[in-house]
Design an enzyme around this catalytic site. Structure first.
Site, PDB file in Angstrom:
ATOM      1  N   LYS A 194      -4.213  -9.352  -1.389  1.00 20.34           N
ATOM      2  CA  LYS A 194      -3.480  -9.203  -2.640  1.00 20.34           C
ATOM      3  C   LYS A 194      -2.256 -10.102  -2.705  1.00 20.34           C
ATOM      4  O   LYS A 194      -1.879 -10.570  -3.770  1.00 20.34           O
ATOM      5  CB  LYS A 194      -3.064  -7.747  -2.855  1.00 20.34           C
ATOM      6  CG  LYS A 194      -1.911  -7.318  -1.966  1.00 20.34           C
ATOM      7  CD  LYS A 194      -1.098  -6.196  -2.556  1.00 20.34           C
ATOM      8  CE  LYS A 194       0.159  -5.922  -1.777  1.00 20.34           C
ATOM      9  NZ  LYS A 194       0.142  -6.113  -0.333  1.00 20.34           N
ATOM     10  N   LYS A 241       1.588 -11.824   4.399  1.00 18.42           N
ATOM     11  CA  LYS A 241       2.724 -11.827   3.476  1.00 18.42           C
ATOM     12  C   LYS A 241       3.546 -13.113   3.638  1.00 18.42           C
ATOM     13  O   LYS A 241       3.970 -13.714   2.651  1.00 18.42           O
ATOM     14  CB  LYS A 241       3.601 -10.592   3.699  1.00 18.42           C
ATOM     15  CG  LYS A 241       2.918  -9.278   3.343  1.00 18.42           C
ATOM     16  CD  LYS A 241       3.773  -8.081   3.709  1.00 18.42           C
ATOM     17  CE  LYS A 241       3.175  -6.788   3.194  1.00 18.42           C
ATOM     18  NZ  LYS A 241       1.790  -6.554   3.607  1.00 18.42           N
ATOM     19  N   GLY A 262       0.800  -1.220   0.000  1.00 18.22           N
ATOM     20  CA  GLY A 262       0.000   0.000   0.000  1.00 18.22           C
ATOM     21  C   GLY A 262       0.832   1.268   0.000  1.00 18.22           C
ATOM     22  O   GLY A 262       0.420   2.294  -0.535  1.00 18.22           O
ATOM     23  N   ASN A 263       2.050   1.196   0.596  1.00 16.63           N
ATOM     24  CA  ASN A 263       2.882   2.400   0.665  1.00 16.63           C
ATOM     25  C   ASN A 263       3.418   2.815  -0.701  1.00 16.63           C
ATOM     26  O   ASN A 263       3.890   3.932  -0.881  1.00 16.63           O
ATOM     27  CB  ASN A 263       4.061   2.176   1.621  1.00 16.63           C
ATOM     28  CG  ASN A 263       5.037   1.136   1.109  1.00 16.63           C
ATOM     29  OD1 ASN A 263       4.652   0.007   0.815  1.00 16.63           O
ATOM     30  ND2 ASN A 263       6.292   1.492   1.008  1.00 16.63           N
ATOM     31  N   LYS A 292     -10.068  -8.468   6.972  1.00 18.63           N
ATOM     32  CA  LYS A 292      -9.248  -7.670   6.056  1.00 18.63           C
ATOM     33  C   LYS A 292      -9.493  -6.176   6.243  1.00 18.63           C
ATOM     34  O   LYS A 292     -10.603  -5.683   6.037  1.00 18.63           O
ATOM     35  CB  LYS A 292      -9.559  -8.070   4.612  1.00 18.63           C
ATOM     36  CG  LYS A 292      -8.711  -7.360   3.570  1.00 18.63           C
ATOM     37  CD  LYS A 292      -7.264  -7.758   3.662  1.00 18.63           C
ATOM     38  CE  LYS A 292      -6.434  -7.088   2.577  1.00 18.63           C
ATOM     39  NZ  LYS A 292      -4.998  -7.323   2.775  1.00 18.63           N
TER      40      LYS A 292
END
Length: 307
Positions: free
Chosen positions: A211, A273, A5-6, A125
């Site tokens: 994602k 992740k 997201g960053n 989420k």
């Protein structure tokens, strides 16, 4: 590779187009070295803040002007298109500056899930911006949304169902495009969640797919050699933010699974992740790398998870 997201929106930003385009441009600059090394790239990206904002826009439009609200799957599709456009455009600009000619294409991607996935009864989420506890409580009462406190202390965020991705639609086309030297932007926001109806037709469902898990599913399906999960730290750590903090570099599947069982990684942050990296590394297709976007192509290894 899965952009974090960053790469799109920083936590202290409002999300203006200028802010997001600058962030995307900076992230795309980090891809140049990989492209110069001859790697064929497929880019996935998150959409947590953006899809949350789109949902709020629909709420406001309905309340103020009576415009019908669209469901979550349509909001995911909206952000796939807008974020894909930004990445495609800024990557084109970066490549032009470096005198590199490449076709770049964005694919609106549907991802198959099971409508009976247990995730629908336990939303986890995070989507959208951070709120104070009072704001979160108020929206829970008014809208029926579910909220959870951010472990890093940044506030409260709405949480929605995150079902397991089963299959990426059009993955054969994605692989053909990438192996022909084109850069493909796909599985945005984890993909648009859809399921098969009894007649075999597709139907959207109210959820957001992780994602990283969707990207890992795609990476396996197209026989990728490497799977990158890009975040805002150079490595994964155990005992994070304690005097015993330890940087992980070369990590076996067994070691990573042990740390995951111990609860070393935060849900909604590093844990998904690690799971995605384990799925890819465990498939035997190649290695999974978790690192910071700016370190791509510099020779810095990051955290490598392998058999």
């Amino acid at each position: 590779m899965a952009f974090g997201g960053n790469a799109l929106l920083r936590g202290d930003q409002k999300g203006t187009i200028d802010e997001q385009e600058k962030n995307v441009y900076d992230s795309c600059k980090s891809l140049v070295k990989l492209i110069e090394q001859g790697k064929d790239l497929i880019i996935a990206h998150g959409n947590g803040p953006q899809v949350g904002n789109v949902l709020l826009q629909h709420e406001a439009g309905n309340k103020t002007f009576g415009i019908p609200k669209m469901p979550m799957d349509v909001c995911v599709a909206e952000t796939q298109g807008s974020i894909g456009y930004m990445i495609e455009q800024q990557l084109h600009n970066v490549l032009k500056e470096n005198k590199i000619e490449k076709n770049i294409i964005t694919l609106i991607t549907q991802v198959i899930v099971d409508k009976n996935d247990p995730a629908f009864s336990k939303p986890t989420k995070p989507v959208g911006p951070y709120y104070s506890e009072n704001e979160a409580y108020s929206m829970e009462q008014e809208r029926g949304w579910k909220f959870k406190k951010d472990p890093a202390g940044r506030g409260w965020r709405r949480v929605v169902a995150s079902p397991k991705p089963l299959k990426i639609n059009n993955q054969k086309i994605i692989e053909e495009l990438a192996r022909s030297g084109n850069i493909v932007i796909t599985v945005g926001g984890g993909g648009i969640p859809v399921y098969y109806k009894n007649d075999g037709g597709l139907m959207g469902i109210d959820a957001v797919i992780d994602k990283d898990l969707a990207s890992a599913t795609l990476a396996i399906g197209i026989n990728a050699d490497e799977f990158y999960i890009l975040t805002d730290v150079p490595n994964v750590y155990v005992n994070f933010n304690t005097p015993q903090q330890k940087k992980l570099e070369d990590v076996s599947i067994q070691e990573a699974e042990k740390y995951l069982r111990e609860g070393q990684f935060t849900e909604g942050s590093m844990a998904p992740k690690i799971r995605a990296a384990l799925i890819f590394a465990g498939s035997g297709k190649g290695k999974a790398i978790i690192t910071e976007t700016t370190l791509l192509g510099t020779g810095y290894k990051g955290t490598v998870i392998h058999k």
